[in-house]
Motif scaffolding. Structure first.
Motif, short mmCIF file in Angstrom:
data_model
loop_
_atom_site.label_atom_id
_atom_site.label_comp_id
_atom_site.label_asym_id
_atom_site.label_seq_id
_atom_site.Cartn_x
_atom_site.Cartn_y
_atom_site.Cartn_z
N ILE A 1 0.49 -0.92 -0.10
CA ILE A 1 -0.23 0.52 -0.05
C ILE A 1 1.01 0.87 -0.04
O ILE A 1 0.51 2.00 -0.84
N ASP A 2 2.05 1.56 1.06
CA ASP A 2 2.74 2.69 0.99
C ASP A 2 3.57 2.32 -0.65
O ASP A 2 3.68 3.36 -1.33
N LEU A 3 4.29 1.47 -0.84
CA LEU A 3 5.01 1.34 -2.69
C LEU A 3 3.51 2.30 -3.36
O LEU A 3 4.14 3.60 -4.66
N GLY B 1 1.12 3.99 -2.40
CA GLY B 1 1.40 5.10 -2.40
C GLY B 1 2.30 6.56 -3.53
O GLY B 1 2.01 7.21 -3.57
N LYS B 2 3.63 5.69 -2.66
CA LYS B 2 4.39 6.46 -3.05
C LYS B 2 4.83 6.28 -4.94
O LYS B 2 5.41 7.51 -5.12
N THR B 3 4.70 5.35 -5.83
CA THR B 3 4.61 5.70 -7.07
C THR B 3 3.39 6.23 -7.27
O THR B 3 4.09 7.11 -8.17
N GLY B 4 2.71 7.06 -7.13
CA GLY B 4 1.29 7.94 -7.99
C GLY B 4 0.48 7.09 -7.49
O GLY B 4 -0.79 8.13 -8.66
N PHE B 5 0.09 6.13 -7.56
CA PHE B 5 -1.01 6.15 -7.43
C PHE B 5 -2.46 6.53 -7.28
O PHE B 5 -2.58 7.30 -5.76
N SER B 6 -3.64 6.57 -8.10
CA SER B 6 -4.54 7.21 -6.78
C SER B 6 -5.41 6.51 -5.68
O SER B 6 -5.70 5.27 -5.87
N GLU B 7 -5.97 6.44 -4.70
CA GLU B 7 -6.64 6.24 -4.44
C GLU B 7 -8.11 5.55 -5.32
O GLU B 7 -8.30 4.08 -4.40
N ILE C 1 -7.93 3.83 -7.88
CA ILE C 1 -7.17 2.71 -9.36
C ILE C 1 -6.82 1.59 -7.73
O ILE C 1 -6.57 0.47 -7.59
N ILE C 2 -6.14 2.22 -6.45
CA ILE C 2 -6.08 1.38 -5.62
C ILE C 2 -7.23 0.37 -4.93
O ILE C 2 -6.83 -0.91 -4.85
N ASP C 3 -8.21 1.35 -4.50
CA ASP C 3 -8.84 0.41 -3.85
C ASP C 3 -9.87 -0.64 -4.64
O ASP C 3 -10.39 -1.26 -4.31
N GLU D 1 -5.74 -5.90 3.19
CA GLU D 1 -5.28 -4.58 3.85
C GLU D 1 -4.04 -4.21 3.26
O GLU D 1 -2.96 -3.13 3.07
N LEU D 2 -3.15 -5.12 1.64
CA LEU D 2 -2.06 -5.19 1.79
C LEU D 2 -0.67 -4.65 1.87
O LEU D 2 0.21 -2.96 1.60
N GLN D 3 -0.62 -5.19 3.42
CA GLN D 3 0.28 -5.17 4.09
C GLN D 3 1.69 -5.69 3.90
O GLN D 3 2.45 -5.70 4.37
N THR D 4 1.35 -6.86 2.76
CA THR D 4 2.27 -7.39 2.24
C THR D 4 3.51 -6.84 1.54
O THR D 4 3.52 -5.87 1.51
N THR D 5 5.03 -6.87 1.48
CA THR D 5 6.07 -6.75 1.22
C THR D 5 6.12 -6.02 -0.15
O THR D 5 5.29 -7.35 -1.07
N SER D 6 6.44 -4.92 -0.09
CA SER D 6 6.52 -5.02 -1.87
C SER D 6 7.83 -5.74 -3.11
O SER D 6 7.53 -5.49 -4.24
N ARG D 7 8.40 -6.54 -2.37
CA ARG D 7 9.32 -6.90 -3.49
C ARG D 7 8.27 -8.17 -3.47
O ARG D 7 9.06 -7.92 -5.08
N LEU D 8 7.94 -8.66 -2.99
CA LEU D 8 6.40 -9.59 -3.44
C LEU D 8 5.85 -9.65 -4.81
O LEU D 8 5.07 -9.53 -5.65
N PHE D 9 5.26 -8.00 -4.54
CA PHE D 9 4.55 -7.15 -5.57
C PHE D 9 5.52 -6.66 -6.82
O PHE D 9 4.82 -7.43 -7.32
N ASP D 10 6.63 -6.99 -6.53
CA ASP D 10 7.57 -6.58 -7.88
C ASP D 10 8.01 -7.93 -8.39
O ASP D 10 7.66 -7.43 -9.89
N PHE D 11 7.76 -8.67 -7.87
CA PHE D 11 7.89 -9.61 -8.40
C PHE D 11 7.15 -10.96 -9.00
O PHE D 11 7.23 -10.62 -10.14
#
Length: 480
Positions: A194-196, A198-204, A206-208, A223-233
């Protein structure tokens, strides 16, 4: 579809003598009989003991990958599994002629380790549409991969599932992850997904409406609390491959791996209850629930899911102090229908922010072989197990919710087939994480599994191979 291995009451290991001799010559110069011995005591109440090279506990993807690597190196092993078939959490049942995977599982062909191990053609993989239909504000809106569905992506630029800028950012994210090697991704600085975003600039919006149900469904984490490493992979794997289902069910994946192993090396219906570490690091034994003892000359590889690890080692595994993380859980409901209200082989996401359904799809639109001729299989996924809600009440809630998507007359005719509640669907991999742990955890004992690597199909396969490689490397050095 179950494996053809028969249950065995007394474990034994039959291994081709030419392979055993090759193993002795290249690695440890042991005498062949030291690795293939069943010892029977003249006392009637004595526990039988079986010796082998390596004992692998758990025949899920990680255990099968470890066994595959050992087999390729001509190393004798015994793969011990508590249930009636290999696969672990990757299993399939047949109910009333329908193919039901145990929980929402999709195989991504872009997984790098899977490409090395699996025969994709033999799996007869059936593809999903590259994108999703998002339910929002009473209707469905398309999110499409522009490289595979260009016209759909252009038409969807102005839909309410994010802005045009959001869709540009998706393209830039694709370029970013494709430019990085996997090891770098899995060891990079991390934040919650979720932090990644937001930091990238995605709007609420498209996130929701998209990221939360899509990646929330992959990681069972709304809640998208999983690590950004797995998102990128996962984002990279999706860019490189397709979402698919094997034509005969997700269990075709572990079944294919198991078929390549010597049938006598797999011991089913045999639950391991303890592991005993002996003074000599090459001597480790495990005890089965029926009292039998298996002795390993080379080491033990533990390939069971995280909750079972704690029971097996009973305090022998030293872990860093910290708060225990609850596992990711899910409920998956299946229904039969006379027809599907849509024809596309697409994943449907709940972008409304309301209700309990996270995602669903019509499995027979993707793989017609998942149902009898003329019938439709409906798969519905919920994040969490809905503890305290009966199966009947959960089914009723889902039917009411989806009636709002497709209409009462369509959904109320669906017949409930089965509900799977999976308490341990995945390990919790919120930051901080270590996705490349050392597989050696003790003298002659090695660990693998998605909790020891990344919580993906590929992570389980990689961890199994790494554990086998570590064991062989240490034993080779010890023999010098």
């Amino acid at each position: 579809m179950n494996l053809i291995f028969s249950p065995v009451t007394k474990p034994s290991l039959l291994y081709p003598s030419h392979k055993l001799n090759n193993y002795n010559h290249h690695y440890f110069k042991f005498k062949p009989h030291c690795l293939q011995t069943t010892i029977s005591s003249p006392l009637t109440d004595a526990q039988p003991k079986t010796k082998t090279g390596v004992i692998i506990i758990g025949a899920g993807l990680a255990g099968l990958a470890a066994a595959t690597h050992l087999h390729s190196e001509n190393i004798p092993f015994l793969l011990v599994e508590a249930s009636d078939a290999a696969g672990g959490r990757v299993r399939t049942d047949v109910v009333d002629g329908f193919t039901l995977d145990r929980g929402f599982q999709i195989f991504i062909t872009g997984y790098p380790e899977a490409k090395k191990l699996l025969d994709y053609e033999a799996l007869n993989l059936q593809k999903f549409y590259s994108g999703a239909f998002v339910y929002f504000n009473g209707g469905f809106h398309t999110v499409a991969d522009p490289l595979r569905h260009f016209s759909d992506a252009i038409i969807s630029l102005t839909n309410p599932i994010g802005s045009v800028f959001d869709k540009l950012l998706i393209g830039l994210t694709r370029i970013r992850v494709l430019s990085r090697p996997d090891n770098e991704i899995l060891s990079a600085n991390e934040v919650p997904i979720i932090d990644l975003l937001g930091k990238t600039g995605f709007s609420e919006s498209i996130i929701d409406r998209f990221f939360r149900p899509f990646f929330g469904g992959i990681f069972f984490d709304s809640e998208l609390q999983t690590t950004s490493r797995l998102f990128d992979f996962i984002f990279k794997c999706l860019a490189l491959g397709d979402n698919t289902l094997p034509a005969i069910g997700i269990s075709a994946i572990p079944e294919q791996l198991a078929r390549k192993l010597p049938p006598s090396s797999i011991l089913l219906n045999s639950k391991v209850v303890s592991i005993d570490f002996e003074e000599l690091r090459t001597k480790t034994s495990v005890k089965l629930e029926n009292g039998d003892i298996l002795k390993s000359e080379l080491g033990v590889i533990i390939a069971v899911e995280e909750p079972e690890v704690e029971k097996l080692l009973a305090g022998k595994l030293v872990t860093k102090p910290g708060k225990k993380r609850p596992a990711r859980s899910t409920a998956c409901l299946y229904f039969s229908a006379d027809r599907a209200p849509i024809s596309e082989p697409v994943l449907l996401l709940n972008g409304s922010g309301k209700g309990i359904v996270n995602n669903m799809f019509f499995a027979t639109n993707v793989a017609p072989s998942y149902g009898p001729p003329g019938k439709t299989l409906v798969s519905v996924s919920v994040i969490g197990t809905c503890e305290g809600v009966s199966d009947d009440d959960l089914t009723a809630k889902v039917v009411r919710e989806l009636s709002g998507w497709f209409g009462d007359s369509i959904v109320e005719s669906w017949k409930h087939l089965r509900t799977y509640r999976i308490e341990f669907a995945q390990p919790d991999q919120c930051p901080p994480t270590d996705l490349m742990k050392d597989s050696k955890i003790g003298s002659g004992v090695y660990m693998c599994g998605d909790h020891w690597n990344s919580a993906t199909f590929d992570g389980a396969l990689v961890s199994g191979r790494i554990a086998a490689e570590a064991l062989l490397k240490e034993r080779a050095l010890a023999s010098l």
